[in-house]
Every structure is written in structure tokens, then in C-alpha cells.
Write a protein that holds these residues in place. Sequence first.
Motif, PDB file in Angstrom:
ATOM      1  N   LYS A   3     -72.632 -31.715   4.292  1.00  0.00           N
ATOM      2  CA  LYS A   3     -72.768 -32.057   5.715  1.00  0.00           C
ATOM      3  C   LYS A   3     -72.554 -30.844   6.617  1.00  0.00           C
ATOM      4  N   ILE A   4     -71.755 -29.881   6.169  1.00  0.00           N
ATOM      5  CA  ILE A   4     -71.572 -28.649   6.953  1.00  0.00           C
ATOM      6  C   ILE A   4     -72.887 -27.892   7.014  1.00  0.00           C
ATOM      7  N   GLU A   5     -73.582 -27.871   5.915  1.00  0.00           N
ATOM      8  CA  GLU A   5     -74.901 -27.224   5.857  1.00  0.00           C
ATOM      9  C   GLU A   5     -75.888 -27.962   6.778  1.00  0.00           C
ATOM     10  N   ASP A   6     -75.839 -29.274   6.770  1.00  0.00           N
ATOM     11  CA  ASP A   6     -76.700 -30.068   7.653  1.00  0.00           C
ATOM     12  C   ASP A   6     -76.405 -29.744   9.120  1.00  0.00           C
ATOM     13  N   TYR A   7     -75.131 -29.658   9.454  1.00  0.00           N
ATOM     14  CA  TYR A   7     -74.735 -29.341  10.828  1.00  0.00           C
ATOM     15  C   TYR A   7     -75.217 -27.936  11.205  1.00  0.00           C
ATOM     16  N   SER A   8     -75.095 -26.987  10.296  1.00  0.00           N
ATOM     17  CA  SER A   8     -75.556 -25.612  10.558  1.00  0.00           C
ATOM     18  C   SER A   8     -77.053 -25.589  10.847  1.00  0.00           C
ATOM     19  N   ARG A   9     -77.817 -26.350  10.092  1.00  0.00           N
ATOM     20  CA  ARG A   9     -79.268 -26.419  10.331  1.00  0.00           C
ATOM     21  C   ARG A   9     -79.562 -27.070  11.683  1.00  0.00           C
ATOM     22  N   ALA A  27     -75.806 -36.790  15.813  1.00  0.00           N
ATOM     23  CA  ALA A  27     -76.019 -36.512  14.386  1.00  0.00           C
ATOM     24  C   ALA A  27     -74.719 -36.058  13.729  1.00  0.00           C
ATOM     25  N   ALA A  28     -73.938 -35.229  14.434  1.00  0.00           N
ATOM     26  CA  ALA A  28     -72.688 -34.723  13.869  1.00  0.00           C
ATOM     27  C   ALA A  28     -71.682 -35.856  13.649  1.00  0.00           C
ATOM     28  N   LEU A  29     -71.680 -36.853  14.515  1.00  0.00           N
ATOM     29  CA  LEU A  29     -70.823 -38.024  14.285  1.00  0.00           C
ATOM     30  C   LEU A  29     -71.217 -38.711  12.981  1.00  0.00           C
ATOM     31  N   SER A  35     -69.239 -37.746   5.515  1.00  0.00           N
ATOM     32  CA  SER A  35     -68.655 -36.645   4.755  1.00  0.00           C
ATOM     33  C   SER A  35     -67.488 -37.086   3.884  1.00  0.00           C
ATOM     34  N   ALA A  36     -67.442 -36.527   2.695  1.00  0.00           N
ATOM     35  CA  ALA A  36     -66.310 -36.762   1.795  1.00  0.00           C
ATOM     36  C   ALA A  36     -65.108 -35.920   2.231  1.00  0.00           C
ATOM     37  N   ASN A  37     -65.355 -34.870   3.027  1.00  0.00           N
ATOM     38  CA  ASN A  37     -64.291 -33.995   3.503  1.00  0.00           C
ATOM     39  C   ASN A  37     -64.405 -33.862   5.022  1.00  0.00           C
ATOM     40  N   SER A  44     -65.705 -27.143  11.121  1.00  0.00           N
ATOM     41  CA  SER A  44     -66.943 -26.361  11.194  1.00  0.00           C
ATOM     42  C   SER A  44     -67.697 -26.580  12.511  1.00  0.00           C
ATOM     43  N   LEU A  45     -67.321 -27.626  13.257  1.00  0.00           N
ATOM     44  CA  LEU A  45     -68.001 -27.921  14.520  1.00  0.00           C
ATOM     45  C   LEU A  45     -67.677 -26.847  15.553  1.00  0.00           C
ATOM     46  N   THR A  46     -68.618 -26.603  16.451  1.00  0.00           N
ATOM     47  CA  THR A  46     -68.323 -25.688  17.545  1.00  0.00           C
ATOM     48  C   THR A  46     -67.233 -26.320  18.405  1.00  0.00           C
ATOM     49  N   PRO A  47     -66.431 -25.513  19.084  1.00  0.00           N
ATOM     50  CA  PRO A  47     -65.395 -26.086  19.943  1.00  0.00           C
ATOM     51  C   PRO A  47     -65.970 -27.053  20.992  1.00  0.00           C
ATOM     52  N   ALA A  48     -67.123 -26.735  21.533  1.00  0.00           N
ATOM     53  CA  ALA A  48     -67.731 -27.609  22.550  1.00  0.00           C
ATOM     54  C   ALA A  48     -68.118 -28.959  21.961  1.00  0.00           C
ATOM     55  N   HIS A  49     -68.732 -28.957  20.775  1.00  0.00           N
ATOM     56  CA  HIS A  49     -69.123 -30.228  20.149  1.00  0.00           C
ATOM     57  C   HIS A  49     -67.898 -31.010  19.706  1.00  0.00           C
ATOM     58  N   ARG A  50     -66.896 -30.308  19.198  1.00  0.00           N
ATOM     59  CA  ARG A  50     -65.660 -30.980  18.782  1.00  0.00           C
ATOM     60  C   ARG A  50     -65.005 -31.651  19.995  1.00  0.00           C
ATOM     61  N   GLU A  51     -64.989 -30.967  21.132  1.00  0.00           N
ATOM     62  CA  GLU A  51     -64.393 -31.522  22.345  1.00  0.00           C
ATOM     63  C   GLU A  51     -65.137 -32.778  22.811  1.00  0.00           C
ATOM     64  N   ILE A  52     -66.454 -32.729  22.804  1.00  0.00           N
ATOM     65  CA  ILE A  52     -67.250 -33.901  23.207  1.00  0.00           C
ATOM     66  C   ILE A  52     -66.992 -35.069  22.263  1.00  0.00           C
TER      67      ILE A  52
END
Length: 90
Positions: A3-9, A27-29, A35-37, A44-52
Motif C-alpha cells: 500500500k505504501i507503493e500504491d500511495y507513492s504512485r 484513496a489513501a484512507l 493495509s496489514a501495517n 509514509s503519508l505526507t504531513p498534509a495528507h496525514r493532517e487531513i
Amino acid sequence: MDKIEDYSRLLEGYDRGLYTDGEVVSAALGFLFESANREAIWKSLTPAHREIMERLLLEFDEADEPFSIRGDPHQLWRELSILKRWLSGI
């Protein structure tokens, strides 16, 4: 698939203007739920996306009636409830 790879793409597409912030967060939600982890993808999320996402999850009221424009509203309610409890525990 990782899922980290998916988020990077997804971020690559976002940087090229293919996706909006809302689309990336949505999508990140889903990635976070699947995700298993969850902690690894959360970090791995950007700070802005993590905050939202944190604001959305913490403001999510499980007492509200499920609603979704796309997909099953009860499934979305269940996923957001699980993620909210998970976030409250980290």
C-alpha cells in the motif's frame, strides 16, 4: 501489493495534476484500511495528507447515519469507524 507503493504512485499522479487532494486522501484512507501495517503507511503519508485524514477521522461521528456517494454507505461507515478507533489508539 504494498500500500505504501500504491500511495507513492498516487502521489506521482498528484504531482502531475492527475488527482486532487481529495482523491488522494480518499484513496489513501482505503489503503490505510486495507493495509496489514497501518502504522507504516500512516508514517509514509505526507504531513498534509496525514493532517487531513486525521481531522476527517477524528471528526467522523459514528452516530451519524451512513452516507456515501459511491459505494456501500454501510461499508464506508464500518471502515471509517475502524480507522477512527485505530487512530485513537496510536
